[in-house]
Design an enzyme around this catalytic site. Structure first.
Site, PDB file in Angstrom:
ATOM      1  N   GLY A  67      45.291  39.493  33.008  1.00 30.94           N
ATOM      2  CA  GLY A  67      44.213  40.604  33.784  1.00 30.94           C
ATOM      3  C   GLY A  67      42.790  40.394  33.699  1.00 30.94           C
ATOM      4  O   GLY A  67      42.290  40.366  34.899  1.00 30.94           O
ATOM      5  N   CYS A  68      42.532  40.206  32.479  1.00 33.48           N
ATOM      6  CA  CYS A  68      41.097  40.131  32.421  1.00 33.48           C
ATOM      7  C   CYS A  68      40.487  38.636  32.854  1.00 33.48           C
ATOM      8  O   CYS A  68      39.603  38.741  33.335  1.00 33.48           O
ATOM      9  CB  CYS A  68      40.594  40.099  30.783  1.00 33.48           C
ATOM     10  SG  CYS A  68      40.760  41.739  30.132  1.00 33.48           S
ATOM     11  N   THR A  69      41.241  37.625  32.973  1.00 33.99           N
ATOM     12  CA  THR A  69      40.747  36.269  33.461  1.00 33.99           C
ATOM     13  C   THR A  69      41.029  36.444  34.840  1.00 33.99           C
ATOM     14  O   THR A  69      39.943  35.898  35.546  1.00 33.99           O
ATOM     15  CB  THR A  69      41.846  35.268  32.929  1.00 33.99           C
ATOM     16  OG1 THR A  69      41.907  35.228  31.673  1.00 33.99           O
ATOM     17  CG2 THR A  69      41.583  33.876  33.316  1.00 33.99           C
ATOM     18  N   ALA A  96      37.867  38.479  35.890  1.00 31.91           N
ATOM     19  CA  ALA A  96      36.567  37.753  35.679  1.00 31.91           C
ATOM     20  C   ALA A  96      36.629  36.463  36.695  1.00 31.91           C
ATOM     21  O   ALA A  96      35.368  36.162  37.393  1.00 31.91           O
ATOM     22  CB  ALA A  96      36.645  37.057  34.615  1.00 31.91           C
TER      23      ALA A  96
END
Length: 181
Positions: free
Chosen positions: A70-72, A75
Site C-alpha cells: 500500500g505504501c509503495t 508513493a
C-alpha cells in the site's frame, strides 16, 4: 499453532490500529490551525523544515512502512502525479517512522523524486494525530494533510485509499485554490 489465539491477536491489533488513545486525540490538529513545524532528515541525510516551504502548498502524507504494497502504491501515485501537483504550486513530503537509510532504499528502488522524512521517534506523527503505537511497535497511520501557503492546515484526510489518493488530493487542491484558500 493455536489458531484461535492468533485470530484473537489479529482482531485486537486491527481494533487498536483503528482506535486512538486520548493522547493521540489530544495531539491531533484541525483544519484552519497552524501546521506544527518540524525538522526531519530525508533519504539523502538533508534536514527538511516545514517552515521553509512557506508560500507553497504542501502535501504532507504519513505512511506506515517503506516498501510495503500500500505504501509503495501511494508513493508511486504521488511520483506519477508530481508534475500535476507542482503545476498547482504544491510540494510533496512523505513521512514515516522508518530511518533515512530505509527511505533511501525505498526512494531509489521506485525513483521517488520528493523527500521522504524520517520521524524515527514518532514525534511529528504524534503532533499530527497520525501515530499508532502499541508497546514497542510504532507506525505512522496512512493520513494526509494539505497545508496552505500561509502554513495552515487546509484539508485533512484521516482515511486514505492508496490507489486513488493522489488524484483526490489534486482535485481538492484545485477546489481549495478556486475558493481562495
Amino acid at each position: 499453532m493455536n489458531w484461535p489465539h492468533l485470530a484473537l491477536g489479529l482482531a485486537m491489533m486491527m481494533f487498536i490500529s483503528h482506535s486512538s488513545s486520548a493522547e493521540e486525540v489530544e495531539m491531533a490538529v484541525a483544519t484552519g490551525q497552524a501546521a506544527p513545524d518540524f525538522s526531519l532528515r530525508d533519504q539523502n541525510g538533508e534536514t527538511r523544515t516545514l517552515s521553509t516551504y512557506r508560500h507553497h502548498w504542501v502535501v504532507l502524507y504519513f505512511y506506515p512502512k517503506d516498501d510495503t504494497p500500500g505504501c509503495t502504491q501511494e508513493a508511486c501515485r504521488f511520483r506519477d502525479d508530481l508534475p500535476a501537483l507542482r503545476k498547482l504550486g504544491a510540494e510533496v513530503l512523505g513521512v514515516s517512522v522508518d530511518n533515512p537509510e530505509s527511505h533511501a532504499k525505498f526512494s531509489s528502488k521506485y525513483s521517488l523524486p520528493f523527500p521522504l522524512l524520517a520521524d524515527t521517534d514518532g514525534k511529528v506523527a504524534r503532533q499530527y494525530g497520525a501515530l499508532w503505537s502499541l508497546a514497542f511497535i510504532r507506525f505512522a497511520k496512512r493520513q494526509t494533510f494539505i497545508i496552505d501557503p500561509q502554513g495552515k492546515i487546509a484539508k485533512i484526510y484521516r482515511q486514505v485509499r492508496s490507489e486513488t489518493h493522489s488524484q483526490e488530493v489534486i482535485e481538492d487542491l484545485k477546489a481549495l485554490q478556486r475558493s481562495g484558500r
